[in-house]
Design a protein around this motif. Structure first.
Motif, PDB file in Angstrom:
ATOM      1  N   GLN A  99      20.852 -11.168  56.529  1.00  0.00           N
ATOM      2  CA  GLN A  99      22.091 -10.475  56.870  1.00  0.00           C
ATOM      3  C   GLN A  99      21.785  -9.348  57.869  1.00  0.00           C
ATOM      4  O   GLN A  99      20.810  -8.615  57.704  1.00  0.00           O
ATOM      5  N   GLY A 103      20.305 -11.812  51.924  1.00  0.00           N
ATOM      6  CA  GLY A 103      21.515 -11.873  51.108  1.00  0.00           C
ATOM      7  C   GLY A 103      21.254 -12.554  49.772  1.00  0.00           C
ATOM      8  O   GLY A 103      20.113 -12.952  49.472  1.00  0.00           O
ATOM      9  N   PRO A 104      22.274 -12.724  48.936  1.00  0.00           N
ATOM     10  CA  PRO A 104      22.109 -13.338  47.609  1.00  0.00           C
ATOM     11  C   PRO A 104      21.548 -14.761  47.678  1.00  0.00           C
ATOM     12  O   PRO A 104      20.824 -15.197  46.774  1.00  0.00           O
ATOM     13  N   SER A 105      21.879 -15.500  48.755  1.00  0.00           N
ATOM     14  CA  SER A 105      21.410 -16.880  48.857  1.00  0.00           C
ATOM     15  C   SER A 105      20.115 -17.019  49.645  1.00  0.00           C
ATOM     16  O   SER A 105      19.636 -18.137  49.879  1.00  0.00           O
ATOM     17  N   GLY A 106      19.544 -15.904  50.046  1.00  0.00           N
ATOM     18  CA  GLY A 106      18.295 -15.934  50.797  1.00  0.00           C
ATOM     19  C   GLY A 106      18.452 -15.931  52.290  1.00  0.00           C
ATOM     20  O   GLY A 106      17.457 -15.941  53.021  1.00  0.00           O
ATOM     21  N   SER A 107      19.667 -15.924  52.789  1.00  0.00           N
ATOM     22  CA  SER A 107      19.880 -15.869  54.237  1.00  0.00           C
ATOM     23  C   SER A 107      19.759 -14.424  54.723  1.00  0.00           C
ATOM     24  O   SER A 107      19.976 -13.478  53.966  1.00  0.00           O
TER      25      SER A 107
END
Length: 315
Positions: A267, A261-265
């Motif tokens: 998905q 995802g955008p924050s590096g987590s």
């Protein structure tokens, strides 16, 4: 469509005038089974007959990406949702599709559909191998024998050699000489002919061993469910929203796609896939179940009869 199957046509031609070097059971292997498997290979490889092999629904992932990913990895179904009662009550939308808990609920991954054309093509070649082996050993002996004797009936009515329609017809004296040469050659080579006949018996045994091997391979390929496939088909009433073939060839499956995802987590994207290819696969393998059974019975009977005749000959 007929042009697509043109390559298989030569193996289906029936020529009653052609010299036969084997029997009808032998032809079930290298002619009919080979042709059936080649036709099946063409069917599962051609999008023009069934459309796209897989179609997936996803919310944010590019459709082409998710379809390629799910086809080249694996899709799966959830074991507890293979339940016709839940399907009738509306608890699940499709057989094997529904919510599940990872590491707790049993899931079944389906990857065989990627390999179906390759396996069918390989099996077709294996059914043809005993025939190639027998041809290499036979070396047109029967053809030459028959070709040398086919004019005997005509030469009995003529006294000298002649040419009719571009074909040489030997005289009666020449024919008698040829027949005597064949007789002497056959008597002088009884041991060689016995060994040559043993090779035919060996190829017939190889045919029987091969059909047993192909049934085993197909059963392993389909996760141990091929042996029961024909029985399930015969017992099915085809009245409910789910049939027994959906267990082996699910039409709708699940697929999970992971990305950052955008924050590096990480998905997790849950995807629903329509397996159009399995509509063809189930028909092919149900037909092969009955066909392999016929070939197995015929091959077993042929080998038993061959050994029975050999035993009577020895006695």
């Amino acid at each position: 469509m007929l042009g697509t199957f043109k390559a298989v046509a030569p193996y289906l031609k029936f020529n009653p005038k052609k010299v036969a070097i084997d029997n009808g059971v032998f032809k079930l292997h290298y002619r009919w089974t080979f042709a059936i498997l080649m036709v099946a290979t063409i069917l599962v490889s051609s999008r023009q007959y069934i459309g796209e092999h897989i179609k997936c629904i996803s919310d944010t992932i590019n459709q082409h990406v998710i379809e390629s990913f799910c086809f080249f990895t694996t899709t799966f179904t959830v074991g507890k949702h293979m339940n016709e009662s839940s399907l009738k009550s509306g608890a699940i939308p499709h057989p094997g599709v529904g919510p599940y808990v990872q590491e707790v609920d049993e899931v079944k991954h389906h990857a065989y559909y990627q390999w179906v054309p390759f396996v069918l093509f390989g099996q077709a070649l294996m059914f043809y191998l005993p025939h190639l082996l027998w041809k290499s050993w036979e070396k047109k002996r029967i053809y030459n024998l028959v070709n040398g004797l086919k004019m005997i009936g005509i030469t009995r009515h003529i006294g000298k050699a002649m040419t009719v329609g571009g074909r040489d017809i030997p005289s009666m004296i020449e024919t008698d000489t040829r027949v005597n040469d064949i007789k002497e050659s056959f008597k002088n080579r009884l041991s060689c002919n016995e060994f040559w006949g043993g090779k035919l018996v060996l190829c017939e045994v190889l045919n029987l061993a091969n059909i047993v091997l192909q049934i085993y391979i197909t059963n392993k390929f389909l996760g141990g469910q091929f042996l029961r496939l024909g029985l399930w088909f015969l017992r099915e009433d085809w009245q409910g929203p789910m049939d027994s073939l959906d267990i082996v060839f699910p039409k709708v499956t699940k697929c999970e796609f992971h990305k950052f995802g955008p924050s590096g987590s990480i998905q997790n994207h849950d995807t629903l896939c329509v397996m159009a290819l399995n509509v063809i696969n189930e028909k092919i393998y149900v037909f092969l179940w009955f066909w392999f059974l016929i070939v197995l019975i015929a091959s077993t009977a042929a080998v038993i009869w061959r050994f029975f005749t050999l035993f009577c000959y020895r006695r």
